[in-house]
Scaffold this motif. Structure first.
Motif, short mmCIF file in Angstrom:
data_model
loop_
_atom_site.label_atom_id
_atom_site.label_comp_id
_atom_site.label_asym_id
_atom_site.label_seq_id
_atom_site.Cartn_x
_atom_site.Cartn_y
_atom_site.Cartn_z
N ILE A 1 102.98 91.27 -46.67
CA ILE A 1 104.26 91.42 -47.35
C ILE A 1 105.79 91.29 -46.59
O ILE A 1 106.51 90.91 -47.12
N ALA A 2 105.69 91.77 -45.29
CA ALA A 2 106.80 91.44 -44.57
C ALA A 2 107.16 90.00 -44.18
O ALA A 2 108.04 89.67 -44.51
N VAL A 3 106.09 89.26 -44.05
CA VAL A 3 106.35 87.89 -43.69
C VAL A 3 106.55 87.30 -45.10
O VAL A 3 107.43 86.34 -44.98
N PHE A 4 106.11 87.50 -46.27
CA PHE A 4 106.23 86.83 -47.59
C PHE A 4 107.71 87.22 -47.72
O PHE A 4 108.30 86.30 -48.35
N PHE A 5 108.20 88.31 -47.72
CA PHE A 5 109.67 88.71 -48.03
C PHE A 5 110.60 88.29 -47.17
O PHE A 5 111.73 88.05 -47.43
N ALA A 6 110.34 88.28 -45.97
CA ALA A 6 111.11 87.51 -44.67
C ALA A 6 111.36 86.11 -44.97
O ALA A 6 112.63 85.54 -45.02
N THR A 7 110.41 85.38 -45.41
CA THR A 7 110.63 84.13 -45.81
C THR A 7 111.50 83.84 -47.01
O THR A 7 112.50 82.98 -46.79
N PHE B 1 105.25 77.73 -47.50
CA PHE B 1 105.97 78.43 -48.62
C PHE B 1 107.40 78.31 -48.57
O PHE B 1 108.09 78.49 -49.76
N GLY B 2 107.81 77.95 -47.46
CA GLY B 2 109.47 78.03 -47.35
C GLY B 2 109.90 76.42 -48.09
O GLY B 2 111.03 76.51 -48.33
N LEU B 3 108.72 75.57 -48.21
CA LEU B 3 109.45 74.49 -49.01
C LEU B 3 109.56 74.77 -50.41
O LEU B 3 110.83 74.18 -50.96
#
Length: 822
Positions: free
Chosen positions: A682-688, A774-776
């Protein structure tokens, strides 16, 4: 509970941070221009595959040629299944088979739990896909209710692929572990080398064949205007699956390993003592971390690297005919890699059997090393031959075939060279590893740990420079005419280097999978208590025709485990290398959309653009947090496992630990693996999302940063951990000093290295690729939203997403820390 807390955080996040209004004017102008460019140039939603049948190769059109490739994939699947069945039917004593089946049952429980967890995590990805393809960037001229489900389905297919090959890997390894243990009773080294290698090749061929089959299906049978988004959805899905299985598996296995190993010091008991309830959990962890993780990771690495190159070709190549030539050539090369790996396996097998088939002694690392090099040479030779036949002329240039083949060969050579460099720092023959032993002998665990740090740091230097050298060769070759065919030719060259890293994929997976089988084989031998079965020698002689030498069997199994440790270490930098080199190609897709084909705002990709610099700095912060968070999950879980084992272990009057106690340790490992994974994801997902919504060039800097910081952090940690691991193996096998203060010191070093080599370092690879892929979608979602609503909403969402991410960063320590009596 989690979704409600997330909603509360998102709803209050914008007011929880200081106002961003002071940045609004500057950032809005930076966002709106790229948004317009993205709309004009077309983003991921508008990727369209050309007609592959429009170009002929050796008299056959591209579409028909690749249809034939499906046949090779099926042959690869058959190859894997034949070995699978052979392993299943190999001779094994019932006592050993019962233990391996118990390990498999605990692995199944873990995998079922992980499957449910993956479906929960997929919901986060599905929301973004729906917003992007369903609201802001629907596929032009296609009905929404037809397109959106297809893309979502392929994201699930990607997850299912990672999950499925992971399950297959566990089943193969849990057949092979008991068969390897039993083969040790013959007193010959060759059978206990050959069995785990067969298991690894079965996994490698199955994994690559399944992944290639899925991608060929999208390429050949999905309409061209749907295929681009389906590739992206597929890659994001398999990336999510690999990240979750790699991170959670890495946490699980090291909780169990540390909990089991420390009992050797506390109670002065032997390795894999059957009375230790942590041993079954450790065996489960060997599969959850060292089999599930690499299998899912390897599957995802192939898929993501392929998608990155496909995306580049569609966005960066000018001539439609050249696009088709390159696409078909790339996929034919992937089929050739399967053929090269199978051919090299049989060639090396014949050589190894001739040299060691009846030998009483062998260096277990030698045939594994020769397998890697033979595969590299075969793959490179076939690369040149097939490139000459497939693309003798590319855009009127008759020299590009050998130039592209040479660029790929730089990566293939790296796939063989990097394992040699890794062995220089992690092998039982390594001077660095012997230095760890010498340091620990004089100065205890403290100096031993410091020498391991030295090995890790030196390895990052040499491996980093070797990658730079090979990438530089690719870059220089790419300058010779490749720029006439495409934009940013050096980026494509780097992508081909990453592609070449995988030129011997089944063999890379095979030598990586060798380790968990050899590790489990030792444990199965001890847990079976075969030496204590009345009349066992006569029984084995009667049933299997073997004259048993138990001491010889244990010596061989331990020595083989040292080779397994070394070759587990060799695969890690190869996989992280593909993530980093391939990331440059994936990031290019974002840059193309933001700069309208490199015609606008290119100056924002420089040190003169402050957000880009700030993104470079931010990426490093995330890598170091991730390292701490994953290690914290291991530390807390191991504390609870040790606490339970110390309170419940019974050493008097019993032969083995109770199944209930063993399952309780597995439960502890699973609990903390999932708690740690949830915080991290969740930290990585929302940071992205937060950094993509803040400013697109900030985000590009961030992506480059996590790739570079992640590369060196992963190499350092993996090889320092490998040095500590094999230092302990030297003390146990060569010096035969189990139970001594020197052994205790190296056990401490090994437990420090456990989360280094098998949790934090290995998980950085899928984290980097998941974030980039995911950043794309995330960055295009942000620029399109900015273009339609202005910068206010985008920045408010960025602030909210950042608050959610920081909350879970905070929780990854303060919600996981060790609390006395908890």
């Amino acid at each position: 509970m989690v979704p409600e807390s997330l909603l509360r955080l998102v709803n209050t996040g914008a007011t929880a941070l200081p106002s961003l209004s002071s940045l609004k004017g500057a950032l809005l102008s930076a966002l709106v221009a790229p948004a317009r460019a993205a709309q004009e140039a077309g983003g991921e939603a508008n990727l369209q595959l050309p007609d592959l049948s429009s170009v002929k190769f050796l008299g056959v059109d591209g579409h028909t040629l690749l249809l034939g490739g499906i046949g090779f994939c099926i042959l690869g699947l058959i190859f894997g299944m034949i070995i699978f069945n052979r392993l299943k039917n190999m001779p094994v004593h019932r006592s050993m088979r019962e233990i391996s089946e118990l390990i498999y049952e605990t692995c199944k429980t873990y995998l079922f739990t992980q499957g449910r967890f993956l479906l929960f995590l997929w919901i986060f990805i599905a929301v973004v896909i729906v917003l992007y393809y369903g609201v802001l960037a629907p596929i032009p001229n296609k009905p929404l209710m037809a397109t959106l489900p297809i893309i979502l389905v392929f994201s699930i297919v990607g997850i299912a692929g990672s999950y499925g090959v992971a399950w297959f890997g566990i089943r193969v390894n849990t057949f092979a572990n008991s068969r390897t243990a039993f083969a040790g009773l013959r007193g010959k080294p060759y059978p206990i080398y050959h069995t785990p290698l067969e298991a690894g090749m079965s996994i490698g061929m199955m994994l690559i064949s399944v992944e290639l089959l899925m991608m060929l299906f999208i390429l050949l049978f999905v309409p061209g205007d749907y295929a681009g988004p389906c590739f992206i959805g597929f890659a994001i899905g398999e990336s999510l699956g690999a990240a979750a299985l790699r991170i959670a598996g890495g946490i699980f296995t090291k909780i169990a390993d540390i909990g089991s190993d420390l009992m050797k010091i506390v109670f002065k008991i032997k390795e894999d003592d059957a009375r230790n309830p942590g041993v079954i959990a450790d065996c489960t962890g060997d599969n959850a971390g060292d089999s599930v993780g690499p299998s899912a990771d390897g599957f995802e690495t192939y898929g993501v690297t392929g998608v990155a190159l496909i995306t580049f070709i569609l966005l960066g190549v000018h001539n439609p005919m050249v696009k088709v030539q390159l696409l078909v050539w790339i996929f034919v090369m992937r089929i050739v890699m399967l053929i090269a790996s199978a051919a090299a396996y049989f060639i090396n097998g014949a050589i190894a059997h001739g040299r060691y088939g009846n030998a009483d002694e062998m260096n277990f690392e030698a045939p594994l090393t020769s397998l890697v090099w033979i595969t590299s040479f075969v793959s490179i030779a076939l690369t040149y031959v097939v490139s000459y036949l497939m693309i003798p002329t590319l855009g009127a240039d008759a020299s590009q075939w050998w130039k592209l083949a040479t660029i790929i060969s730089c990566g293939t050579l790296a796939g063989a060279l990097i394992p040699e460099l890794v062995k220089a720092f992690t092998s039982t023959e390594s001077r660095h590893v012997k230095e760890v032993v010498n340091s620990a002998e004089e100065g205890g665990a403290s100096l031993g740990i410091l020498s391991g740090f030295v090995a890790g740091n030196f390895s990052a230097y040499y491996i980093g420079l070797s990658m730079v050298a090979l990438m530089s060769v690719a870059y220089l070759i790419g300058l010779e005419g490749l720029g006439n065919l495409m934009i940013a030719a050096p980026v494509f060259a780097f992508g081909l280097v990453a592609f070449g890293f995988l030129g011997m994929g089944p063999v890379t997976i095979a030598v990586d999978s060798y380790g968990p089988v050899t590790d489990n084989a030792q444990s199965v031998y001890e847990l079976s208590l075969i030496e204590q079965i009345p009349g066992i020698q006569q029984e084995i002689k009667k049933d299997f025709g073997i004259d048993v030498n138990f001491n010889r069997a244990k010596e061989l199994l331990e020595a083989n485990d040292g080779a397994g440790n070394t070759f587990k270490a060799t695969a890690k930098p190869v996989l992280i290398g593909t993530a980093v080199v391939g990331a440059t190609t994936m990031i290019f897709s974002i840059i193309m959309a933001l700069t309208r084909g490199l015609t606008e705002n290119v100056n924002n990709l420089s040190l003169l653009h402050a957000p880009f610099v700030l993104g470079l700095i931010t990426g490093g912060a995330m890598i170091y947090w991730f390292t701490g968070a994953s290690t914290q999950a291991v530390t807390t879980g191991a504390y609870r496992a040790v606490e339970f084992i110390k309170a419940n272990i019974k050493l008097e009057g019993v032969e083995k630990a109770s199944v209930e106690d063993s399952k309780k340790v597995v439960e502890i490992c699973t609990k903390y693996a999932q708690k740690g994974m949830l915080n991290i994801f969740i930290a990585v997902f929302f940071a992205t999302l937060a950094f993509a919504f803040l400013e697109p060039y900030f985000f590009i800097g961030y992506l480059f940063s996590i790739a570079i910081f992640g590369l060196y952090q992963a190499i350092f940690m993996a090889n320092a951990g490998g040095a500590w691991d094999n230092a302990k193996k030297i003390v146990e096998v060569e010096l035969k000093q189990k139970g001594t203060p020197l052994h205790d010191a190296t056990v401490v070093g090994d437990t420090v290295g456990d989360p280094f080599k098998d949790t934090s370092s290995v998980a950085l690879n899928p984290v980097i690729k998941f974030t980039t892929l995911f950043g794309l979608l995330a960055v295009e979602l942000a620029v399109k939203l900015t273009a339609e609503t202005g910068g206010g909403l985008t920045h408010a969402l960025a602030a909210a997403f950042f608050v959610v991410s920081v909350f879970f960063v905070y929780r990854s320590f303060y919600g996981m820390r060790i609390k006395s009596g908890a």
